[in-house]
Scaffold this motif. Structure first.
Motif, PDB file in Angstrom:
ATOM      1  N   ALA A  68      -0.898   4.873  11.888  1.00 39.36           N
ATOM      2  CA  ALA A  68      -0.783   4.311  12.871  1.00 39.36           C
ATOM      3  C   ALA A  68       0.327   4.837  13.894  1.00 39.36           C
ATOM      4  O   ALA A  68       1.182   5.201  13.268  1.00 39.36           O
ATOM      5  CB  ALA A  68      -0.662   2.733  13.028  1.00 39.36           C
ATOM      6  N   ALA A  69      -0.133   5.228  14.812  1.00 41.70           N
ATOM      7  CA  ALA A  69       1.016   6.099  15.874  1.00 41.70           C
ATOM      8  C   ALA A  69       1.918   5.190  16.877  1.00 41.70           C
ATOM      9  O   ALA A  69       2.697   5.699  17.328  1.00 41.70           O
ATOM     10  CB  ALA A  69       0.062   7.381  16.768  1.00 41.70           C
ATOM     11  N   ARG A  89       0.815   0.361   8.469  1.00 45.80           N
ATOM     12  CA  ARG A  89       0.466   1.655   8.603  1.00 45.80           C
ATOM     13  C   ARG A  89       1.231   2.806   9.399  1.00 45.80           C
ATOM     14  O   ARG A  89       0.753   3.811   9.729  1.00 45.80           O
ATOM     15  CB  ARG A  89      -1.278   1.782   8.618  1.00 45.80           C
ATOM     16  N   LEU A  90       2.089   2.224  10.117  1.00 42.16           N
ATOM     17  CA  LEU A  90       2.950   3.111  10.744  1.00 42.16           C
ATOM     18  C   LEU A  90       3.573   4.116  10.192  1.00 42.16           C
ATOM     19  O   LEU A  90       3.729   4.205   9.009  1.00 42.16           O
ATOM     20  CB  LEU A  90       3.770   2.439  11.592  1.00 42.16           C
ATOM     21  N   PRO A  91       4.228   5.273  10.866  1.00 44.70           N
ATOM     22  CA  PRO A  91       4.831   6.284   9.932  1.00 44.70           C
ATOM     23  C   PRO A  91       5.827   5.745   9.072  1.00 44.70           C
ATOM     24  O   PRO A  91       6.877   5.087   9.533  1.00 44.70           O
ATOM     25  CB  PRO A  91       5.488   7.226  11.292  1.00 44.70           C
ATOM     26  N   SER A 120       3.477   0.667   4.521  1.00 44.16           N
ATOM     27  CA  SER A 120       4.012   1.658   5.154  1.00 44.16           C
ATOM     28  C   SER A 120       3.000   2.967   4.856  1.00 44.16           C
ATOM     29  O   SER A 120       2.380   2.949   3.975  1.00 44.16           O
ATOM     30  CB  SER A 120       5.310   1.982   4.716  1.00 44.16           C
ATOM     31  N   HIS A 121       3.205   3.853   5.723  1.00 44.89           N
ATOM     32  CA  HIS A 121       2.921   5.298   5.313  1.00 44.89           C
ATOM     33  C   HIS A 121       3.562   5.927   4.690  1.00 44.89           C
ATOM     34  O   HIS A 121       4.771   5.455   4.346  1.00 44.89           O
ATOM     35  CB  HIS A 121       2.191   6.149   6.710  1.00 44.89           C
ATOM     36  N   HIS A 122       3.481   7.200   4.241  1.00 44.85           N
ATOM     37  CA  HIS A 122       4.184   8.084   3.433  1.00 44.85           C
ATOM     38  C   HIS A 122       5.661   8.056   3.760  1.00 44.85           C
ATOM     39  O   HIS A 122       5.807   8.217   5.228  1.00 44.85           O
ATOM     40  CB  HIS A 122       3.566   9.271   3.168  1.00 44.85           C
ATOM     41  N   VAL A 123       6.691   8.079   3.127  1.00 43.01           N
ATOM     42  CA  VAL A 123       8.070   8.269   3.459  1.00 43.01           C
ATOM     43  C   VAL A 123       8.942   9.566   3.268  1.00 43.01           C
ATOM     44  O   VAL A 123      10.080   9.358   3.687  1.00 43.01           O
ATOM     45  CB  VAL A 123       8.915   6.950   2.880  1.00 43.01           C
ATOM     46  N   GLY A 268       0.070   6.008   1.320  1.00 46.63           N
ATOM     47  CA  GLY A 268       1.038   5.233   1.661  1.00 46.63           C
ATOM     48  C   GLY A 268       2.120   4.840   0.929  1.00 46.63           C
ATOM     49  O   GLY A 268       2.539   5.640  -0.118  1.00 46.63           O
ATOM     50  N   ALA A 269       2.861   3.803   1.138  1.00 43.37           N
ATOM     51  CA  ALA A 269       4.096   3.660   0.431  1.00 43.37           C
ATOM     52  C   ALA A 269       4.263   2.075   0.696  1.00 43.37           C
ATOM     53  O   ALA A 269       4.053   1.390   1.678  1.00 43.37           O
ATOM     54  CB  ALA A 269       5.275   4.523   0.829  1.00 43.37           C
ATOM     55  N   SER A 270       4.913   1.535  -0.551  1.00 43.12           N
ATOM     56  CA  SER A 270       5.796   0.230  -0.441  1.00 43.12           C
ATOM     57  C   SER A 270       7.329   0.693  -0.603  1.00 43.12           C
ATOM     58  O   SER A 270       7.509   1.413  -1.447  1.00 43.12           O
ATOM     59  CB  SER A 270       5.327  -0.761  -1.548  1.00 43.12           C
TER      60      SER A 270
END
Length: 355
Positions: A68-69, A89-91, A120-123, A268-270
């Motif tokens: 998501a942008a 799903r934001l950056p 979250s998306h990837h960090v 993604g990520a937690s």
């Protein structure tokens, strides 16, 4: 096979380039600037697999709608010192930087603050966030996992259950901070992919075949059936990396209330961010006195025969950063070609190397 020659670029040119690309892809607000700076910070520190090397994949995810942008995270809970967000799903790079900054502000008031992020998306590189806290004389830890992916088997097992599950810590010392960034596996998925693409091997038996043999071949992770990465400690002491992975999964997915049990899909990520302000405990002066003492004790420790002087975690990374800012960032040669199609699509001019 020899390592590809790295070109050097002015840091500000790279930051501006990445920011324009993320903005052109549709990111709103301060997201393009924050994302560009965090990815560049990873390259400055020398973590070249987790910096601007990720930008092309991030843009692909934005364009396809997987990342998501626009917008803000949803607040699941906020008890002052304990916060939980749905990242929507934001950056992940932007979310994590925002989380560290919020926790620094809360810790200044409350002594400590913890923020868990689900969906979250990837960090990217955890070390790239640490100085946001240590520059404020605060200690920080960050942990992350990807509940939709698995490449690391539990110690004694054959089937992947975890991602590399990194955890990082930033510790102020009065001088250069200690910057620790380590994963629960011996190496990362990104490094595995790079070595495999370049036809290179791991420096040691860092992976395991599907039948349980240790291997230095990164390509076995894409074999049929696939192999796995070994937990930190390998076949000998891998129970240590296994234990670390269990802790990280509980901190990130457990505290955020969302993870593997929900069978999520997508890259993604937690995440869990924790910040402590020493001023609210035994005092900043006392904290720095202790951390400076242990840092100096390590640096002054006699090296093993024939060995280099003892270094602190993050010491080489900070030296890399100072050198890159002065002489230019050594950018891996695969990065700009991967971004070229997006630059052409958006009409963004690529930076020129300085050497």
């Amino acid at each position: 096979m020899t390592t590809p020659q790295l070109q050097r670029f002015a840091a500000e040119d790279l930051a501006g380039y990445a920011e324009r690309l993320f903005a052109s892809a549709g990111c709103d607000g301060d997201k393009p600037a924050v994302m560009a700076r965090i990815l560049l910070e990873a390259d400055l520190l020398g973590h070249t697999t987790h910096g601007l090397a990720l930008a092309a994949d991030y843009i692909e995810e934005i364009v396809t709608g997987e990342m998501a942008a626009r917008g803000e995270p949803s607040v699941i809970a906020d008890k002052g010192a304990a916060i939980c967000w749905d990242g929507r799903r934001l950056p992940g790079v932007w979310l994590t930087a925002k989380a560290v900054d919020l926790c620094v502000g809360r810790a200044r008031e409350l002594g400590t603050a913890s923020l868990a992020i689900r969906r979250s998306h990837h960090v990217a590189c955890l070390a790239a966030y640490l100085e946001r806290a240590t520059s404020n004389a605060m200690m920080v830890t960050i942990a992350s996992s990807d509940p939709a992916a698995a490449s690391v088997a539990p110690f004694g097992g054959l089937r992947a259950v975890f991602t590399p599950d990194p955890i990082a810590a930033g510790i102020p010392t009065g001088g250069d901070p200690i910057l620790i960034d380590m994963s629960s596996s011996i190496t990362t998925n990104a490094m595995t992919g790079r070595l495999s693409a370049e036809g290179r091997r791991f420096p040691g038996p860092w992976a395991m075949t599907a039948t349980g043999e240790a291997s230095d071949d990164p390509a076995i992770l894409s074999a049929d059936p696939p192999g796995t990465l070994l937990p930190s400690g390998g076949k000998d002491h891998g129970h240590k990396g296994y234990g670390m992975a269990l802790i990280v999964e509980a901190l990130t997915q457990g505290l955020s209330g969302f993870g593997r049990a929900d069978r999520p899909a997508g890259w993604g990520a937690s995440v869990l961010v924790q910040v402590w302000d020493p001023a609210c405990f035994g005092g900043t002066e006392g904290f720095i006195r202790q951390t400076a003492w242990i840092a100096e004790a390590c640096r002054a420790n006699p090296p093993v025969p024939g060995g280099a002087p003892v270094r602190l975690p993050g010491g080489q990374a900070l030296a890399n950063k100072r050198r890159a800012l002065a002489e230019g960032v050594r950018l891996h040669p695969a990065i700009l070609p991967a971004l070229r199609p997006w630059a052409d699509k958006f009409g963004v001019e690529q930076p020129l190397p300085i050497s």
